[in-house]
Every structure is written in C-alpha cells, then in structure tokens.
Design a protein around this motif. Structure first.
Motif, PDB file in Angstrom:
ATOM      1  N   TYR A   1      45.758 -49.342  55.954  1.00 43.77           N
ATOM      2  CA  TYR A   1      46.983 -48.532  55.913  1.00 43.77           C
ATOM      3  C   TYR A   1      48.229 -49.397  56.089  1.00 43.77           C
ATOM      4  O   TYR A   1      49.331 -48.874  56.194  1.00 43.77           O
ATOM      5  CB  TYR A   1      46.962 -47.463  57.011  1.00 43.77           C
ATOM      6  CG  TYR A   1      45.995 -46.332  56.771  1.00 43.77           C
ATOM      7  CD1 TYR A   1      46.430 -45.135  56.209  1.00 43.77           C
ATOM      8  CD2 TYR A   1      44.646 -46.444  57.092  1.00 43.77           C
ATOM      9  CE1 TYR A   1      45.548 -44.085  55.982  1.00 43.77           C
ATOM     10  CE2 TYR A   1      43.759 -45.406  56.867  1.00 43.77           C
ATOM     11  CZ  TYR A   1      44.215 -44.230  56.319  1.00 43.77           C
ATOM     12  OH  TYR A   1      43.342 -43.195  56.092  1.00 43.77           O
ATOM     13  N   GLY A   2      48.031 -50.709  56.163  1.00 41.64           N
ATOM     14  CA  GLY A   2      49.171 -51.603  56.352  1.00 41.64           C
ATOM     15  C   GLY A   2      49.680 -51.631  57.778  1.00 41.64           C
ATOM     16  O   GLY A   2      50.838 -51.982  58.012  1.00 41.64           O
ATOM     17  N   GLU A   3      48.841 -51.294  58.752  1.00 39.77           N
ATOM     18  CA  GLU A   3      49.254 -51.262  60.148  1.00 39.77           C
ATOM     19  C   GLU A   3      48.197 -51.932  61.017  1.00 39.77           C
ATOM     20  O   GLU A   3      47.109 -52.275  60.547  1.00 39.77           O
ATOM     21  CB  GLU A   3      49.495 -49.812  60.605  1.00 39.77           C
ATOM     22  CG  GLU A   3      50.589 -49.106  59.812  1.00 39.77           C
ATOM     23  CD  GLU A   3      50.818 -47.680  60.274  1.00 39.77           C
ATOM     24  OE1 GLU A   3      50.099 -47.228  61.190  1.00 39.77           O
ATOM     25  OE2 GLU A   3      51.718 -47.010  59.725  1.00 39.77           O
ATOM     26  N   THR A   4      48.518 -52.121  62.306  1.00 44.53           N
ATOM     27  CA  THR A   4      47.588 -52.705  63.263  1.00 44.53           C
ATOM     28  C   THR A   4      47.676 -51.941  64.572  1.00 44.53           C
ATOM     29  O   THR A   4      48.559 -51.096  64.758  1.00 44.53           O
ATOM     30  CB  THR A   4      47.898 -54.196  63.531  1.00 44.53           C
ATOM     31  OG1 THR A   4      49.170 -54.287  64.206  1.00 44.53           O
ATOM     32  CG2 THR A   4      47.956 -54.997  62.228  1.00 44.53           C
ATOM     33  N   LEU A   5      46.782 -52.257  65.496  1.00 41.66           N
ATOM     34  CA  LEU A   5      46.815 -51.625  66.815  1.00 41.66           C
ATOM     35  C   LEU A   5      48.089 -51.972  67.574  1.00 41.66           C
ATOM     36  O   LEU A   5      48.514 -51.226  68.460  1.00 41.66           O
ATOM     37  CB  LEU A   5      45.590 -52.058  67.636  1.00 41.66           C
ATOM     38  CG  LEU A   5      44.260 -51.379  67.269  1.00 41.66           C
ATOM     39  CD1 LEU A   5      43.101 -52.056  67.989  1.00 41.66           C
ATOM     40  CD2 LEU A   5      44.296 -49.896  67.600  1.00 41.66           C
ATOM     41  N   LYS A   6      48.718 -53.101  67.226  1.00 40.01           N
ATOM     42  CA  LYS A   6      49.964 -53.488  67.889  1.00 40.01           C
ATOM     43  C   LYS A   6      51.089 -52.490  67.616  1.00 40.01           C
ATOM     44  O   LYS A   6      52.057 -52.442  68.367  1.00 40.01           O
ATOM     45  CB  LYS A   6      50.384 -54.881  67.426  1.00 40.01           C
ATOM     46  CG  LYS A   6      49.433 -55.985  67.841  1.00 40.01           C
ATOM     47  CD  LYS A   6      49.912 -57.342  67.336  1.00 40.01           C
ATOM     48  CE  LYS A   6      48.953 -58.446  67.735  1.00 40.01           C
ATOM     49  NZ  LYS A   6      49.389 -59.768  67.225  1.00 40.01           N
ATOM     50  N   ASP A   7      50.943 -51.712  66.545  1.00 41.22           N
ATOM     51  CA  ASP A   7      51.969 -50.728  66.213  1.00 41.22           C
ATOM     52  C   ASP A   7      51.869 -49.467  67.059  1.00 41.22           C
ATOM     53  O   ASP A   7      52.724 -48.580  66.939  1.00 41.22           O
ATOM     54  CB  ASP A   7      51.870 -50.342  64.731  1.00 41.22           C
ATOM     55  CG  ASP A   7      52.077 -51.532  63.814  1.00 41.22           C
ATOM     56  OD1 ASP A   7      52.957 -52.355  64.130  1.00 41.22           O
ATOM     57  OD2 ASP A   7      51.359 -51.652  62.811  1.00 41.22           O
TER      58      ASP A   7
END
Length: 432
Positions: free
Chosen positions: A231-237
C-alpha cells in the motif's frame, strides 16, 4: 419609505497551525539565506503568537484558539495579538486531513484546550502530559472507541485464516479510523499471529519447533509490514505501533504490479491500478506529474523497486507514462543508478498488453486525437524495446499433442480477427 439596514460585517480570520520545529517560511529564489533565517527567527506565526498572548494576557487563557479572534486582533507588522477594541471576527482553523495523523489530532485539541503557552500544554489533560496528541484526544473523549475494530478482528479469526486476518488489520489501519492502533494490536495479536508457528514449522520442516511470544510477534509484524508496503506505507506511519526489529521488510528485489483498469489489477499478485500506485491525476495533461510527496513511503517504495510491470498499457493516455517518467527522473537523481540518458530515471518498466485492444478513450475525439495520445506517439517510445510473444499460453493449457495443430490454427485465427482480416465481408457471410 423602505429603510435597509446592512448587517455589520464579520471579519473571518484564518488561523494557521504550526507543529513543533516546523514554522513555515516564504522566500524568493534570489533571497539571501542569512536574511531568511533572521526573518524566520524574528517573525512569529499566528499560532506561536497565540501562545505568547496567553502568557501576556491572563483573561486570554479562557479562550480556545478558534475563539481568540473574537477578543483579539492580529497585527502582521509586529507579529503580535492585541486586545480588540471594536469590531468582531470569527476564527477558522486551517483544514488538516485525517491522514496527517498528529497534526489532525493537534487540531482537534485546539478546539477544546484553553490558555496553552507551549506545545506541551496542548497535550496536557488533568496535569498529565501525554506523549502524543492522539492520546490526549482519547482521554478527552474526542475519538471513537476502537472496540468495534477489535471485535471485527476477533470475529474474522474464528472463520478466516491468519493471513486473511492480517490483511483485514492492514485495511483497518490504512482507513485511518483507528484511534489507538497499538491498543488494537495488544488486544488482537494472538488472533493476528494464529498461524505463524505452524508456518515456521512447515518452512523449517521441524514439527517440534517452539517459539516465544516475542518471536511470534516479530514474525507477525514482519508480515503486516510487508502487506503495508504493497500500500506504499510502513508500520512507522502508525505510531506507536511496535516495529519489526530483526528484519528488513525489503529483503530481495521489489516488483510493482499495476494495471490500467481496476478489474485487471485484481488478477495481479499485490496488484494496484496505476493511478492508485503512482498517484496519477484523472484529468491529466502533458504538464502533469505524479502526486507523490518526495521522501514519503510511496516515494521510497518506488526508489527500492527493481521492476515495474504495467498491464493493459495501451488503454491510457501517454501523458500517464510521461508523468511517471518525469517523477522517477526527479527522485532518482540521488541514486547511483540514475542516468539522464535513460527513461524512467533508469528504472526498468515493462509495458504489457496488445494494441489490438482498447486504445485511450477520448469523448468525441477523432482518430487523430486518439492516435496522438497512444503510447507509441510518446517521446518514450524511442526508448522501448518491443518484445513479441509467440505462444498463446491460455490455449496450450490442458491440450494434448494431437490437438496441437488445431490449437495453433485457432491461435492464428484469433490474431487475424484482431488484425481485422476476418469478418469484414459485406455480403452477409462471415467466418465463425
């Protein structure tokens, strides 16, 4: 005699929001750097001026930020708030979308918190200083309860596989409706990692393998982070969600699968539409670029990708490919593999499909208009190497050796139909 009384004019004051250590500065291309820095230090924003006014005026501490313009007026020349002697103004906070996380929660608090003299005061509730604006919002009852998300995950785990439940959790995360992601994780990690131990036993071929809870959590977080990458995201977001500590979720090469239509994207592994993946504008022109912020997770994903496969390529306007070419050329400038002589910033892109299919649809467009927007009318076409497929894999599935000749003849007939060589007779007879 008709007397018309004009209502007193109400001035609307737009109230900007400043996050800590992020004060906006406006400057020209030829401005001196030292002058810019000095002006930024001496000039306070409306938001920082509100905090300073709360220190100077005790009666101002009974007002929220939005209520402040009713009793005070902002002077740009002195960068200060002064007591309003006449007139009336309405304050309106700058809109902040939900996706901006902490800035959004900061805005929610500014509608209720009064007399704040620092950023710390904004997230202080009952003399307790919370680490994040979101936590303070939850204590004040400004956010909805996450119980329904917890119940949804637990209910799904009773009939679905662990991988399905993890994908459901990612969908809930990316919807930006969870108030406390870590709280939901703490309550549901057992359900989210239900099949992790079984999978590891199968991978390592060890039926008696045992793992601690922390090890299972890490593998589960690794899988969730991998899904988020699609989805173009990571857990850091999604702070304060825990992070996977023992793995780089980008192990191996990354391949991005996209398609020009939504139906085709569903048939691809981790597929997305090209417009969704690359943030391509719907009303695109030759000057358009991808709407992806540099340094964002989407931009980092494109930087790490080794290959981009774009299915049903001839269906969309050439401006879509040119927008991606301009964006990749921009973000790849800092990469050691960048070369201005290559298209797409030196990134390998495979544009697949058949030109016999639907070309770009232009309402009331002429043949010339359609041809002008096709891929082979783009400046990128000279960089393309055309590879032709010679075997129809769909027809070969399930066929025997005796059917091979008939299958090849049928494949050739399909190509002739696509080329318009069959079925054009005007005498009422056609080959079927």
């Amino acid at each position: 005699m008709l007397v018309i009384r004009q209502k007193p004019h109400k001035l609307l004051t737009k109230l900007g929001i400043t996050t800590i250590d992020e004060q906006p500065v406006v400057y020209g291309e030829t401005s001196n750097v030292n002058d810019i820095v000095e002006r930024a230090i001496s000039h306070k924003s409306i938001f920082l001026g509100w905090m300073a006014a709360n220190m100077s005026y005790p009666y101002a501490r009974s007002l929220t930020y939005a209520e402040f313009p009713t009793k005070f007026v902002w002077k740009d020349d002195s960068s200060k708030w002064f007591s309003r002697k006449k007139g009336f103004a309405i304050g309106r906070l700058t809109h902040v979308p939900v996706a901006n996380t902490e800035e959004y929660y900061q805005q929610l608090l500014l509608n209720t918190q009064r007399g704040c003299m620092s950023f710390r005061d904004i997230r202080t509730v009952g003399r307790i200083i919370y680490a994040m604006y979101r936590d303070a919002c939850f204590v004040l009852g400004l956010l909805q309860d996450d119980k329904k998300f917890i119940d949804a995950v637990k209910e799904a785990s009773s009939w679905a596989s662990g991988s399905y439940v993890r994908r459901l959790f990612v969908i809930i995360l990316t919807s930006n409706n969870i108030s406390r992601p870590k709280h939901v994780w703490d309550r549901c990690w057992h359900e989210l990692s239900d099949d992790i131990l079984y999978r590891q036993r199968a991978v390592m071929n060890m039926r008696e393998l045992t793992m601690s809870d922390d090890e299972i959590k890490q593998l589960c977080l690794m899988d969730i982070d991998k899904i988020l990458h699609s989805y173009g995201e990571t857990l850091k977001d999604y702070p304060p969600m825990p992070l996977a500590t023992e793995v780089d979720s980008s192990l191996g090469d990354i391949v991005l699968n996209v398609a020009s239509s939504g139906i085709a994207s569903l048939l691809l592994p981790n597929g997305r539409t090209a417009h969704s993946r690359f943030k391509i504008l719907l009303n695109i022109t030759e000057d358009s670029v991808c709407n992806i912020k540099p340094g964002s997770p989407q931009a980092m994903l494109l930087l790490k990708a080794k290959l981009i496969i774009w299915n049903e390529a001839p269906m969309v306007s050439r401006h879509c490919y040119e927008a991606l070419d301009k964006y990749l050329g921009d973000i790849m400038r800092c990469s050691p593999t960048y070369s201005k002589d290559f298209s797409f910033g030196g990134k390998m892109v495979v544009l697949g499909e058949d030109f016999r299919q639907i070309l770009p649809v232009i309402p009331r467009g002429s043949r010339q208009d359609i041809v002008h927007l096709t891929l082979n009318s783009s400046y990128l076409w000279k960089f393309c190497q055309v590879l032709k497929l010679t075997k129809n894999m769909r027809l070969s599935i399930g066929t025997t050796t005796s059917d091979q000749d008939e299958t090849e003849q049928f494949g050739e007939w399909l190509l002739k139909v696509g080329d318009g060589l069959i079925g054009d007779n005007m005498d009422g007879e056609s080959e079927i």
